[in-house]
Write an enzyme that holds these catalytic residues in place. Structure first.
Site, short mmCIF file in Angstrom:
data_model
loop_
_atom_site.label_atom_id
_atom_site.label_comp_id
_atom_site.label_asym_id
_atom_site.label_seq_id
_atom_site.Cartn_x
_atom_site.Cartn_y
_atom_site.Cartn_z
N THR A 1 -72.29 -30.03 64.48
CA THR A 1 -71.28 -31.07 64.23
C THR A 1 -71.97 -32.32 63.64
OG1 THR A 1 -71.46 -31.83 66.51
CG2 THR A 1 -69.71 -30.25 66.02
N VAL B 1 -85.35 -32.18 62.32
CA VAL B 1 -86.43 -32.89 61.62
C VAL B 1 -87.08 -31.94 60.61
CG1 VAL B 1 -88.59 -34.19 61.88
CG2 VAL B 1 -86.94 -34.16 63.76
N GLY C 1 -81.10 -30.21 53.41
CA GLY C 1 -80.37 -29.16 52.71
C GLY C 1 -79.71 -28.25 53.73
N LYS D 1 -78.68 -34.66 65.04
CA LYS D 1 -79.68 -35.62 65.54
C LYS D 1 -79.11 -36.61 66.56
CE LYS D 1 -80.19 -36.38 61.13
NZ LYS D 1 -80.06 -35.31 60.19
N LYS E 1 -84.92 -39.26 63.55
CA LYS E 1 -85.92 -38.18 63.52
C LYS E 1 -87.21 -38.60 64.23
CE LYS E 1 -84.09 -36.28 59.22
NZ LYS E 1 -84.11 -36.45 57.77
N GLY F 1 -76.29 -36.11 44.24
CA GLY F 1 -75.83 -35.61 45.54
C GLY F 1 -76.85 -35.79 46.66
N GLY G 1 -85.89 -30.31 57.85
CA GLY G 1 -85.19 -29.21 57.19
C GLY G 1 -85.78 -27.88 57.61
N1 NAP Z 1 -76.82 -31.18 55.52
C1 NAP Z 1 -78.12 -31.24 55.75
O1 NAP Z 1 -78.95 -31.15 54.85
C2 NAP Z 1 -78.63 -31.39 57.17
C3 NAP Z 1 -79.99 -31.17 57.43
C4 NAP Z 1 -80.45 -31.26 58.75
C5 NAP Z 1 -79.56 -31.61 59.76
N2 NAP Z 1 -78.23 -31.84 59.46
C6 NAP Z 1 -77.32 -32.16 60.57
O2 NAP Z 1 -76.56 -30.99 60.89
C7 NAP Z 1 -75.24 -31.38 61.29
C8 NAP Z 1 -74.22 -30.72 60.36
O3 NAP Z 1 -74.45 -31.20 59.05
P1 NAP Z 1 -73.48 -30.82 57.84
O4 NAP Z 1 -74.15 -31.33 56.63
O5 NAP Z 1 -73.12 -29.37 57.93
O6 NAP Z 1 -72.19 -31.70 58.19
P2 NAP Z 1 -70.72 -31.50 57.61
O7 NAP Z 1 -70.77 -30.81 56.31
O8 NAP Z 1 -70.08 -32.83 57.71
O9 NAP Z 1 -70.04 -30.51 58.66
C9 NAP Z 1 -69.72 -30.87 59.97
C10 NAP Z 1 -68.83 -29.81 60.58
O10 NAP Z 1 -68.51 -30.22 61.92
C11 NAP Z 1 -67.10 -30.06 62.14
N3 NAP Z 1 -66.62 -31.00 63.14
C12 NAP Z 1 -66.47 -32.33 63.05
N4 NAP Z 1 -66.00 -32.83 64.22
C13 NAP Z 1 -65.83 -31.76 65.04
C14 NAP Z 1 -65.36 -31.61 66.36
N5 NAP Z 1 -64.95 -32.65 67.08
N6 NAP Z 1 -65.34 -30.37 66.90
C15 NAP Z 1 -65.73 -29.29 66.19
N7 NAP Z 1 -66.20 -29.37 64.93
C16 NAP Z 1 -66.24 -30.60 64.37
C17 NAP Z 1 -66.48 -30.33 60.78
O11 NAP Z 1 -65.20 -29.75 60.78
P3 NAP Z 1 -64.27 -29.72 59.44
O12 NAP Z 1 -64.92 -28.73 58.52
O13 NAP Z 1 -62.95 -29.24 59.95
O14 NAP Z 1 -64.26 -31.12 58.91
C18 NAP Z 1 -67.50 -29.63 59.87
O15 NAP Z 1 -67.19 -28.26 59.78
C19 NAP Z 1 -75.20 -32.90 61.22
O16 NAP Z 1 -75.41 -33.41 62.50
C20 NAP Z 1 -76.33 -33.25 60.26
O17 NAP Z 1 -76.88 -34.53 60.51
C21 NAP Z 1 -77.76 -31.72 58.20
#
Ligand code: NAP
Length: 340
Positions: free
Chosen positions: A96, A152, A317, A125, A225, A207, A154
């Site tokens: 989430t 932390v 990513g 995080k 991190k 992006g 990727g």
């Molecule tokens: N993207 C990266 O490169 C990356 C890298 C490392 C760590 N992270 C971490 O990994 C996590 C996910 O990242 P992401 O990029 O995938 O984020 P994202 O694209 O914003 O996806 C978040 C997901 O969580 C769901 N969500 C939000 N509130 C919720 C709730 N109350 N109950 C259940 N589900 C809920 C959203 O639902 P909906 O689809 O319905 O909106 C969405 O499917 C984050 O904490 C981020 O900091 C991301």
């Protein structure tokens, strides 16, 4: 291994895809059989004791925007915490959004999972930056595993490297570039002789940066991190508010060019040691192994017995973070099977 996945965004969707694509390899290489018994997003959840079909999860999410539309097993607007507690599963995978105000919904998801006897893997995080000790202690108390490799670096195994490969060799200091977006901006400023604001626009176009870039340029993301590394590797009891934090908004092109004349590059450096917990733009030597360019991350571990080790890799990513979560799950599978 029965998995519940919470969050089906960039990381979560890539994770389901990865499971689908690698299932046969996982069975062949590690004798691990995985089934997704539950998925949840902001619209609700879908649960099936016999396992949901990963391809259907992806197509339903793409078509209807929520997994709650999964045929026969979907439940719109239902309580996810209750479902985490009630459904029979081995691991809850929390993906989430990072919330640095109160850590929700991640903290509640993680607590519900641990309190109902499930191991936890997260890429989020927020809960770790705000409540690391509380969550780790709860997992220990319940004799459950709690893993967070994807928070932390990727796909770069920063935490695993320090915890596993450096075992027995105390780490005294950690220094790193932990945010690819700001590193890209600082690199572009130098390469194209432009100011921060123009480089930020390029990062947004590609992006790498969000429309609201404060999370990166005000150094909140690298500070989270750093807290995770300081706690997991140095045994600190740090929280986000303990980090002395300065972002890159005041860095000018003049600062960067002046540093370059002296063989230095300005980088957003995270430091954790006994004396310091800090994120700050600093000039470092261009030939320092930490001095990586573009969206790369780098982390140096200073050790008592073996000198300094530097890990370099792509820091973020969706697929990269998903692959770290998969590594955590395989490690949990292997550890629990061996009865450690
Ligand atoms: N993207 C990266 O490169 C990356 C890298 C490392 C760590 N992270 C971490 O990994 C996590 C996910 O990242 P992401 O990029 O995938 O984020 P994202 O694209 O914003 O996806 C978040 C997901 O969580 C769901 N969500 C939000 N509130 C919720 C709730 N109350 N109950 C259940 N589900 C809920 C959203 O639902 P909906 O689809 O319905 O909106 C969405 O499917 C984050 O904490 C981020 O900091 C991301």
């Amino acid at each position: 291994m029965r998995l519940i996945i919470i969050g089906l965004g960039n990381v979560g969707a890539n994770f389901v895809k990865l499971l689908k694509d690698r299932q046969a390899d996982l069975t062949r290489e590690h004798h691990l059989d995985m089934a997704v018994v539950g998925v949840a997003d902001n619209g609700g959840y879908a649960f099936c004791d016999k396992g949901l079909n990963p391809e259907t999860i992806i197509s339903v999410k793409q078509k209807y925007g929520t997994v709650a539309s999964y045929p026969n097993y979907g439940a719109p607007k239902a309580s996810i915490t209750k479902a985490i507690e009630d459904v029979k599963a081995d691991i809850v995978v929390d993906m989430t959004p990072t919330n640095i105000v109160n850590g929700e919904p991640g903290i509640s998801n993680i607590k519900s999972a641990l309190l109902s006897g499930k191991h936890v893997v997260t890429t989020n995080k927020g809960p770790l930056a705000l409540a690391y000790k509380e969550l780790v202690n709860l997992a220990t108390e319940k004799h459950l595993l709690f893993k967070f490799s994807g928070t932390v670096g990727g796909a770069t195994p920063v935490i695993d490297f320090a915890q596993k490969c450096l075992i027995g060799n105390p780490v005294t200091k950690i220094e790193g570039i932990l945010n690819g977006t700001t590193n890209f901006i600082l690199t572009k400023m130098f390469e194209e002789r432009i100011q921060m604001i123009e480089a930020l626009k390029e990062a947004q176009k590609l992006g790498y940066a969000e429309e609201d870039p404060s999370y990166d340029i005000d150094a909140i993301d690298p500070a989270c991190k750093l807290v995770i590394l300081a706690n997991a590797i140095l045994g600190k009891k740090a929280r986000l508010q303990d980090v002395e934090r300065e972002g890159i908004t005041k860095v000018t092109l003049d600062d960067i060019l002046e540093a370059s004349k002296q063989g230095l590059s300005v980088k957003l450096i995270c430091t954790a040691s006994n004396e310091l917990l800090q994120v700050k733009p600093k000039p470092i030597k261009k030939d320092d192994p930490l001095c990586v360019d573009g969206v790369l991350n780098a982390v140096s571990f200073y050790t008592k017995l073996g000198g300094t080790f530097t890990l370099i890799g792509r820091g973020a990513g969706g697929m990269e973070a998903a692959s770290s979560a998969l590594r955590d799950i395989i490690n949990i599978g292997l550890t629990t099977r061996e009865g450690h």
